[in-house]
Enzyme design. Structure first.
Site, short mmCIF file in Angstrom:
data_model
loop_
_atom_site.label_atom_id
_atom_site.label_comp_id
_atom_site.label_asym_id
_atom_site.label_seq_id
_atom_site.Cartn_x
_atom_site.Cartn_y
_atom_site.Cartn_z
N ALA A 102 0.84 -1.20 0.00
CA ALA A 102 0.00 0.00 0.00
C ALA A 102 0.87 1.25 0.00
O ALA A 102 0.60 2.21 -0.72
CB ALA A 102 -0.94 0.00 1.21
N GLU A 103 1.94 1.27 0.82
CA GLU A 103 2.88 2.39 0.82
C GLU A 103 4.30 1.91 1.07
O GLU A 103 4.52 0.89 1.72
CB GLU A 103 2.51 3.43 1.91
N THR A 104 5.22 2.68 0.54
CA THR A 104 6.66 2.53 0.79
C THR A 104 7.18 3.89 1.19
O THR A 104 6.80 4.91 0.60
CB THR A 104 7.38 2.04 -0.48
#
Length: 279
Positions: free
Chosen positions: A47-49
């Site tokens: 979903a996020e980095t």
């Protein structure tokens, strides 16, 4: 130039590792271009980095840039808590008052640290108003429910462009089977209350279009916005626990607390993977 950099993956908002929301963290990200960061975030397929950098504000302990698979976000909740944990694990130190200060595109964010429990100070809402009827009918169609099943709604934008939707019960939230093909550019957060016997007071689900992951397991920014709205409308107490990720076989628990006028959004953060990456 490609080089080896420290790399972490952490699990956020679950007391049991691998049952919350994972986050990839690249340390010492100086020298990476916007395109480098975006490409790597797309590759991780999470979903996020996030990418940790030296702060530009002297009040901050570190700076973070937050990417989804397709865009950079000015702020996001679980990346904030996960990045703080990764920064501490790489040698960072908590201030004597138990607070870490993060710099991100949305500004400075304070994070309280107590063991493996982290909580961020909810940022102000940049759009907080009623949702027009045309949006609500479209959202009802996406969620596969009748318009009259939506009890209340509000824009609760704090980086991500969330629209909060309140249903009658947690069971109604769990039974939703939205059509991802219809989401388009919508970012929808749905909440419904549990009965008094439950350990969590609300069930939350987060749906958004545009990325490969269209239902987020556990969402800090959404829960921050929901907390402000639910408290303002008398639908939630000042302190409560929200469950999220149940339909995805996760055990997300988001702890909401109020200190004065400040809302804190917290949960457990577990270190799961530590190593290096060539980027």
């Amino acid at each position: 130039m490609t080089r080896s950099r420290r790399y972490s993956e952490v699990d956020v908002f679950a007391a049991t590792p691998y049952r919350g929301n994972p986050l990839a963290v690249v340390h010492d990200a100086e020298g990476l271009s916007d395109a480098d960061m975006q490409q790597f975030a797309n590759w991780t397929n999470l979903a996020e980095t996030t990418f940790l950098l030296a702060p530009t504000n002297p009040q901050a302990d570190y700076r973070v840039r937050i990417f989804t698979a397709s865009e950079e976000l000015p702020f996001a909740g679980h990346p904030t808590l996960g990045s703080a944990r990764a920064w501490l694990d790489s040698g960072g130190a908590v201030s004597p008052d138990g607070v870490v200060v993060q710099e991100c595109a949305a500004g400075l964010v304070s994070i309280r640290v107590s063991g493996d429990r982290f909580a961020f100070q909810a940022p102000p809402l940049t759009r907080y108003e009623a949702v027009d009827e045309s949006h609500l009918q479209r959202i009802a169609d996406v969620l596969g429910i009748r318009r009259e099943e939506i009890l209340d709604s509000s824009w609760i934008v704090n980086g991500p462009r969330w629209i909060g939707i309140r249903l009658h019960s947690a069971q109604d939230v769990l039974e939703l089977r939205p059509d991802p093909a219809q989401l388009g550019d919508l970012e929808i957060g749905v909440v419904g209350p549990y009965g008094p016997e439950a350990t969590a007071q609300f069930e939350v689900r987060a749906f958004f279009g545009g990325d490969a992951v269209w239902e987020d397991p556990v969402t800090g920014s959404l829960n921050a916005g929901l907390a402000r709205w639910l408290m303002d409308t008398g639908a939630a107490p000042a302190n409560y626990v929200a469950s999220q990720g149940t339909v995805l076989d996760r055990q997300g628990r988001v702890h909401i607390s109020v200190d004065g006028d400040v809302i804190w959004v917290g949960g457990h953060v577990s270190a799961c993977i530590s190593g290096s990456v060539l980027i």
